[in-house]
Design a protein around this motif. Sequence first.
Motif, PDB file in Angstrom:
ATOM      1  N   GLU A 128      34.374  23.903 -15.063  1.00  8.47           N
ATOM      2  CA  GLU A 128      34.832  24.883 -14.064  1.00  8.47           C
ATOM      3  C   GLU A 128      36.353  24.784 -14.004  1.00  8.47           C
ATOM      4  OE1 GLU A 128      32.942  24.378 -10.249  1.00  8.47           O
ATOM      5  OE2 GLU A 128      30.959  24.928 -11.028  1.00  8.47           O
TER       6      GLU A 128
ATOM      7  N   ASP B  93      36.785  21.127 -12.494  1.00  2.44           N
ATOM      8  CA  ASP B  93      35.740  20.610 -11.604  1.00  2.44           C
ATOM      9  C   ASP B  93      34.465  20.483 -12.443  1.00  2.44           C
ATOM     10  OD1 ASP B  93      34.062  20.008  -9.507  1.00  2.44           O
ATOM     11  OD2 ASP B  93      33.998  22.063  -8.722  1.00  2.44           O
TER      12      ASP B  93
ATOM     13  N   GLU C 269      39.983  25.638 -12.547  1.00  2.17           N
ATOM     14  CA  GLU C 269      40.399  26.018 -11.194  1.00  2.17           C
ATOM     15  C   GLU C 269      41.904  25.814 -10.981  1.00  2.17           C
ATOM     16  OE1 GLU C 269      37.823  24.168  -8.282  1.00  2.17           O
ATOM     17  OE2 GLU C 269      36.020  24.720  -9.444  1.00  2.17           O
TER      18      GLU C 269
ATOM     19  N   THR D  86      36.027  28.204  -8.902  1.00  2.00           N
ATOM     20  CA  THR D  86      36.057  28.693 -10.289  1.00  2.00           C
ATOM     21  C   THR D  86      35.501  30.107 -10.411  1.00  2.00           C
ATOM     22  OG1 THR D  86      35.737  27.849 -12.553  1.00  2.00           O
ATOM     23  CG2 THR D  86      33.768  27.975 -11.159  1.00  2.00           C
TER      24      THR D  86
ATOM     25  N   ALA E 278      36.476  24.064  -2.923  1.00  2.00           N
ATOM     26  CA  ALA E 278      35.760  25.251  -2.471  1.00  2.00           C
ATOM     27  C   ALA E 278      34.529  25.440  -3.367  1.00  2.00           C
ATOM     28  CB  ALA E 278      36.660  26.479  -2.552  1.00  2.00           C
TER      29      ALA E 278
ATOM     30  N   LYS F  14      29.437  16.311  -8.811  1.00  2.00           N
ATOM     31  CA  LYS F  14      30.830  16.573  -9.201  1.00  2.00           C
ATOM     32  C   LYS F  14      31.734  15.352  -9.087  1.00  2.00           C
ATOM     33  CE  LYS F  14      30.376  21.408  -7.739  1.00  2.00           C
ATOM     34  NZ  LYS F  14      31.229  22.206  -8.638  1.00  2.00           N
TER      35      LYS F  14
HETATM   36 MN    MN Z   1      34.262  24.188  -8.605  1.00  2.00          MN
END
Ligand code: MN
Length: 296
Positions: free
Chosen positions: A130, A161, A132, A244, A81, A174
């Motif tokens: 990030e 992430d 998550e 995140t 997401a 990413k």
């Molecule tokens: Mn992320």
Amino acid sequence: MRLATFDDGRVGVVRGDEIVDVTDLVDPAPGHGGRSVMRTLIGRWETVRATITDLDGRTAVPLSSVRLRAPVPDPTKIVAAPVNYVDHMNEMSETAHVSSLGVFLKAPSSLLDPGGVIRLPYHDRRFDQEGELAFVIGRTARNVSVEDALDYVFGYTGLLDITMRGGEDRSVRKSFDTFTPLGPWLVTPDEAGAPDDVELACSVSGRLRQKANTSELIWGVARLLAYASSVMTLEAGDVVTTGTPAGVGPVEDGDTVELSLSGIGVLRVGVCASGATACPTNGRGAGPVPPPPPPR
Ligand code: MN
């Protein structure tokens, strides 16, 4: 139940500070079917579950004596997401979130084991952590309703992430090798509890940067799973990560990143920039604007 992949791809049940190897109960010929033992376990869960519930008589060894691996080493995809907490949308000066952006993909080859090292590819770009909550799909999911979605979750885990800031496509920024630390293990829903009440904390080199509760997600686990399954067929073992909260910031050579999720566990990795080169793409200074780096 807490299920880990360790050493050369073996699978074990985690109990406190110990792990019980159950590989032979899951797959008598590990890897023979071309998939990891964990994916075999997930695919045969209804049968395997009863077998591995009673572990009396099996040897437990200290967790510290094994090397944990990404719990699912070979998902067919990692679905993510993009902006799924309001405070993160605001810190990035974004005006759009998951309900208009949808989802994106991270390369499965970007997975990193717990205790591994994130390798920063470029010396002239910013890379952020990030933290998550992620979940792993338990059986093939296609056009699942929000009401039924949680029945398709096999377990929960932590995911970092790692992200290059800039204007390149998300799938590029990413998906560098090592940019998806996953773990430390999977926790099945009966033990993890409600996915909309998980406390998340993420620190970099001992300084707390992110603190949130998954109740603050714009799209919770059920809605995110249902939506993703309307776009692409989700297979057993696929990883979906929820996004995140605020508090992203740069990671640098020598940093330690620690993600803690209540009821799940702690995922810890290092950061290394040795061998970093100049970035060959021109996205620096473009894209969403990240917050200034926090004090060190
Ligand atoms: Mn992320």
